[in-house]
Scaffold this motif. Sequence first.
Motif, PDB file in Angstrom:
ATOM      1  N   UNK A 218       0.811  -1.220   0.000  1.00 33.15           N
ATOM      2  CA  UNK A 218       0.000   0.000   0.000  1.00 33.15           C
ATOM      3  C   UNK A 218       0.846   1.273   0.000  1.00 33.15           C
ATOM      4  N   UNK A 219       2.160   1.150   0.122  1.00 36.42           N
ATOM      5  CA  UNK A 219       3.012   2.337   0.246  1.00 36.42           C
ATOM      6  C   UNK A 219       3.276   3.050  -1.073  1.00 36.42           C
ATOM      7  N   UNK A 220       3.743   2.375  -2.129  1.00 38.88           N
ATOM      8  CA  UNK A 220       4.075   3.120  -3.348  1.00 38.88           C
ATOM      9  C   UNK A 220       2.844   3.503  -4.162  1.00 38.88           C
ATOM     10  N   UNK A 221       2.877   4.677  -4.722  1.00 38.92           N
ATOM     11  CA  UNK A 221       1.855   5.112  -5.672  1.00 38.92           C
ATOM     12  C   UNK A 221       2.259   4.675  -7.075  1.00 38.92           C
ATOM     13  N   UNK A 222       1.314   4.729  -7.987  1.00 36.88           N
ATOM     14  CA  UNK A 222       1.607   4.360  -9.373  1.00 36.88           C
ATOM     15  C   UNK A 222       2.809   5.163  -9.872  1.00 36.88           C
ATOM     16  N   UNK A 223       3.753   4.469 -10.514  1.00 36.77           N
ATOM     17  CA  UNK A 223       4.964   5.099 -11.011  1.00 36.77           C
ATOM     18  C   UNK A 223       6.127   5.034 -10.047  1.00 36.77           C
ATOM     19  N   UNK A 224       5.899   4.549  -8.824  1.00 33.33           N
ATOM     20  CA  UNK A 224       6.964   4.430  -7.832  1.00 33.33           C
ATOM     21  C   UNK A 224       7.288   2.953  -7.592  1.00 33.33           C
ATOM     22  N   UNK A 448      -7.026  13.130  -7.188  1.00 42.34           N
ATOM     23  CA  UNK A 448      -5.619  12.746  -7.303  1.00 42.34           C
ATOM     24  C   UNK A 448      -5.049  12.202  -5.995  1.00 42.34           C
ATOM     25  N   UNK A 449      -5.839  12.236  -4.929  1.00 41.35           N
ATOM     26  CA  UNK A 449      -5.401  11.694  -3.644  1.00 41.35           C
ATOM     27  C   UNK A 449      -6.053  10.330  -3.445  1.00 41.35           C
ATOM     28  N   UNK A 450      -5.250   9.280  -3.523  1.00 42.69           N
ATOM     29  CA  UNK A 450      -5.765   7.912  -3.481  1.00 42.69           C
ATOM     30  C   UNK A 450      -6.482   7.634  -2.155  1.00 42.69           C
ATOM     31  N   UNK A 451      -7.756   7.230  -2.210  1.00 40.67           N
ATOM     32  CA  UNK A 451      -8.461   6.937  -0.954  1.00 40.67           C
ATOM     33  C   UNK A 451      -8.275   5.493  -0.511  1.00 40.67           C
ATOM     34  N   UNK A 452      -8.211   5.314   0.803  1.00 47.42           N
ATOM     35  CA  UNK A 452      -8.206   3.994   1.409  1.00 47.42           C
ATOM     36  C   UNK A 452      -9.102   4.034   2.653  1.00 47.42           C
ATOM     37  N   UNK A 453      -9.967   3.047   2.760  1.00 41.69           N
ATOM     38  CA  UNK A 453     -10.810   2.900   3.943  1.00 41.69           C
ATOM     39  C   UNK A 453     -10.480   1.555   4.567  1.00 41.69           C
ATOM     40  N   UNK A 499      -5.782  -1.415   9.269  1.00 37.54           N
ATOM     41  CA  UNK A 499      -5.217  -0.120   9.666  1.00 37.54           C
ATOM     42  C   UNK A 499      -3.868   0.084   8.994  1.00 37.54           C
ATOM     43  N   UNK A 500      -3.140  -1.011   8.738  1.00 41.58           N
ATOM     44  CA  UNK A 500      -1.856  -0.891   8.050  1.00 41.58           C
ATOM     45  C   UNK A 500      -2.033  -0.411   6.621  1.00 41.58           C
ATOM     46  N   UNK A 501      -3.135  -0.806   5.972  1.00 35.88           N
ATOM     47  CA  UNK A 501      -3.391  -0.336   4.610  1.00 35.88           C
ATOM     48  C   UNK A 501      -3.498   1.179   4.575  1.00 35.88           C
ATOM     49  N   UNK A 502      -4.059   1.758   5.623  1.00 33.46           N
ATOM     50  CA  UNK A 502      -4.212   3.213   5.672  1.00 33.46           C
ATOM     51  C   UNK A 502      -2.947   3.899   6.195  1.00 33.46           C
ATOM     52  N   UNK A 503      -2.299   3.307   7.181  1.00 32.91           N
ATOM     53  CA  UNK A 503      -1.033   3.880   7.652  1.00 32.91           C
ATOM     54  C   UNK A 503      -0.014   3.945   6.519  1.00 32.91           C
ATOM     55  N   UNK A 504      -0.103   2.992   5.583  1.00 33.13           N
ATOM     56  CA  UNK A 504       0.831   2.956   4.458  1.00 33.13           C
ATOM     57  C   UNK A 504       0.428   3.878   3.324  1.00 33.13           C
ATOM     58  N   UNK A 505      -0.816   4.254   3.264  1.00 30.55           N
ATOM     59  CA  UNK A 505      -1.300   5.108   2.169  1.00 30.55           C
ATOM     60  C   UNK A 505      -0.958   6.568   2.459  1.00 30.55           C
ATOM     61  N   UNK A 506       0.335   6.852   2.492  1.00 32.10           N
ATOM     62  CA  UNK A 506       0.783   8.182   2.896  1.00 32.10           C
ATOM     63  C   UNK A 506       0.694   9.210   1.785  1.00 32.10           C
ATOM     64  N   UNK A 507       0.252   8.791   0.619  1.00 31.39           N
ATOM     65  CA  UNK A 507       0.065   9.738  -0.474  1.00 31.39           C
ATOM     66  C   UNK A 507      -1.393  10.036  -0.745  1.00 31.39           C
ATOM     67  N   UNK A 543       7.158  14.696   8.878  1.00 30.62           N
ATOM     68  CA  UNK A 543       6.426  13.871   7.920  1.00 30.62           C
ATOM     69  C   UNK A 543       5.399  14.733   7.190  1.00 30.62           C
ATOM     70  N   UNK A 544       5.203  14.429   5.909  1.00 30.36           N
ATOM     71  CA  UNK A 544       4.303  15.248   5.097  1.00 30.36           C
ATOM     72  C   UNK A 544       2.976  14.611   4.778  1.00 30.36           C
ATOM     73  N   UNK A 545       2.740  13.356   5.230  1.00 29.38           N
ATOM     74  CA  UNK A 545       1.462  12.712   4.894  1.00 29.38           C
ATOM     75  C   UNK A 545       0.299  13.410   5.581  1.00 29.38           C
ATOM     76  N   UNK A 546      -0.875  13.293   4.969  1.00 32.63           N
ATOM     77  CA  UNK A 546      -2.071  13.970   5.460  1.00 32.63           C
ATOM     78  C   UNK A 546      -2.677  13.213   6.635  1.00 32.63           C
ATOM     79  N   UNK A 547      -3.137  13.972   7.608  1.00 31.67           N
ATOM     80  CA  UNK A 547      -3.774  13.370   8.768  1.00 31.67           C
ATOM     81  C   UNK A 547      -5.095  12.698   8.418  1.00 31.67           C
ATOM     82  N   UNK A 548      -5.543  11.837   9.292  1.00 36.05           N
ATOM     83  CA  UNK A 548      -6.819  11.133   9.096  1.00 36.05           C
ATOM     84  C   UNK A 548      -7.286  10.534  10.413  1.00 36.05           C
TER      85      UNK A 548
END
Length: 801
Positions: A218-224, A448-453, A499-507, A543-548
């Motif tokens: 769940x960490x890398x975005x497309x292209x990474x 453009x901000x990938x959602x994860x629930x 919860x790890x899926x969301x903790x990893x979705x830092x983009x 850290x620059x990831x968005x809060x949730x």
Amino acid sequence: MNQLLPSLGELDRHAEAQPEFACWRAGYGPFKHALETQAAVFRLAHQLVQAGLQPDVASVYRLLQAIDRIGSAGLWLVVHMTYARRIRLDGAALTAEDFKPSPEGHTGGSLNMVPAYAGYLGLNALTGSTRAWMMGQGHCVAAIEALNLLTDNLHPEQAQVYGNGEAGINRLLEDFYGYAQGADGSPSAPLGSHVNAHTGGGIAEGGYLGFAELQYAHLPLAGETLVAFLSDGAAEEQRGSDWIPRWWRAEDCGVALPIMIANGRRIEQRTQLGTHEGLEGFRQHLSRCGFDPLTFDGRDPAAFVCTLWEMEQRLARRMEEKSRGLLRYPLPIPYGIAETEKGFGFYGAGSNAAHNLPLPGNPHVDDRSRELFNRHAAPLFVPWKELDAARDLLAQSRHGRTAERDNALALRRPAAPVMPPLNYRNQACSPMRAVDDFFVELTRANPLLRPRVGNPDELASNRLGGVLKALKHRVVDPESEFEAVDGKIITALNEEAVVSACLANQGGLNLVASYEAFCVKMLGAVRQSLIFSRQQKEVERPAGWLGWPIIATSHTWENGKNQQSHQDTTFCEALLGEMSDMVRVLFPADHNSALALLPSIYQARGALACLVMPKRERPAVFNQEQAEQLAQDGAIIVDEQSGSDPILLIANGSYQLTEMQRAAGRLSEAGVAYRLIYLQEPGRFRAPRDRWEIEALATDGTAERLFPEKMEMRVLLSHMRPEVARGHLWPLLPDVRRNSVLGYRNRGGTLDEAGMQFANRASWANVLAACARLLDVPRTSLLKPDEAAAVAGKGDPRVLR
């Protein structure tokens, strides 16, 4: 790696024609290149040239020679980090005074990580592309720090201390498990026992085995691209790590390359993968789960280079075949298995002792151990001029590309989200409706901000029906309108996994909701992320990831219909113990107070929020202005009756506010003065524990305005356990003789809401009994006789309903 590989004769002929290949093929120090690896390197070199990534095959072989030397020096430096106080750049044997009086280090695992990380560095250099990395076994950080130092991949504070040749390396040895402290008590060395904010390129501590396995896809975005180094013990036993093919989609996921270091040992026993049968069984298990396992020589940096390259090529081919309709999800995800022995390259390899201190004694005082150290370190030594040439060659490859310390995941900072309009309500409804509507609109406003629930079980039951309809469960074979192959909801009966899926979705944008009692299973993963983010803030690389938010709903007070296993306030209590600038613990009482909080939560960076909130309909208490003031201040005056010596009533929690309002009505009837405060964010009113936490406190004057010192008599009715609430809020409850705290007392069972309150002595009537004690009047002055009897445990509890 076996596909279209050259024969031994072809390799011999190639070695005759290419002296660089022959030189590399001969091996270096501890690194012996197996025939299969030689063939894979031959193939790799030609592919890189054909792809235009290298000018000729000789350049590939020269770089691999350099990686061998850097890797050997890395092994040498790792064992010195454990045992030595100083190095000798001429390779001479160390004497007793050169060793540490108290050696320490996770030596065996760190030695295994040296060829792995060296191979990662080599692939980046050969392809001109910088991948990200993470390491599940964070205690193996010595390998990363050693190779980062040898390749000048240091953050400025480390470069200043460790980057000036022999003196810097000696300082590194002294600092490794040196326990030096600054004046404020914090570690003074830019180095730790695990991956931390000083570690170049690090994105996770890896101190809690098993979470990297749940997060890497769940960490890398497309292209990474992310290379994930995993532990064999955790990989074979952490449920959820084998579900990755369920979640991975080329459309919204970057390339994830899992590499398991199969060294066959835990701390004090063999892993199942330490046997041939166990390893073969694991390979079969991976195949059944949708992975494509590749086994290779985990003792050779070149084997890591070739395997990672092959994994990338295989996944790219499958993505292309998927786009042509030849494959469907789940795609076979390449999974590298690096076969090695614990502590490869040094004395004690393959034994339990290799985990920590492989030598039989301390070389500082033990002659035999000193002789063993010198004898086994000598083959790892690389002459300094030879090492400098290898480092220069690797440094040249960084021209025009990002350094590994600055990889995309390490510098993650998505754009600030556009906030949707807030639709306040003035009628009773579920506070979860605010989250449901807001998150749906937030994701629509920010495509453009990938959602994860993250959903452990019952999204609809937790009143997130709009989220379910809009974002859908991610599955491989949809059977209803609430499921889709590209669904954004990660659903599994495993709180750690979701919860790890969301903790990893830092983009992207995230949301987790679970029963409050079951959120406790998330604590380890959440705490690891909070700690790492706090360290990043402290070294001024926040850290620059968005809060949730993590929403603890179906909570203790409305879950009386179930057994006591469903009645647990531990989650919010534990998070209230974390630093308030990293996680806000919030108790919105109604729809509007919940809604007013959400913009600030999602605009935060590197911080989480815990929202403890009901899912049932609750009365509308606060209008828009009050809700926004409450979100800003953390507490608000709900009601008051003037008079002399008023009682300060403090409610914390939606159901607690209702009980307090009922108690306040009785006080009013009795002519007792009071002020009723709703405390939504307790952490705002704590005593700060350091300078960063001061920023999270209520603004100057707010506490005194809401909780004036002259109001000495105070009753707090909390959602939490009374002892926990009192401990955190001692500044609001300074005199135990003049206050009372009520809340969850670990009483429960199959009860209704009123039954839960009575069982825990947390009803409106218990509040009045506490007020009577503070006022030094009989309970019957505030309660009817039958009510007073019920509170005393001598009557019928039904009279209190």
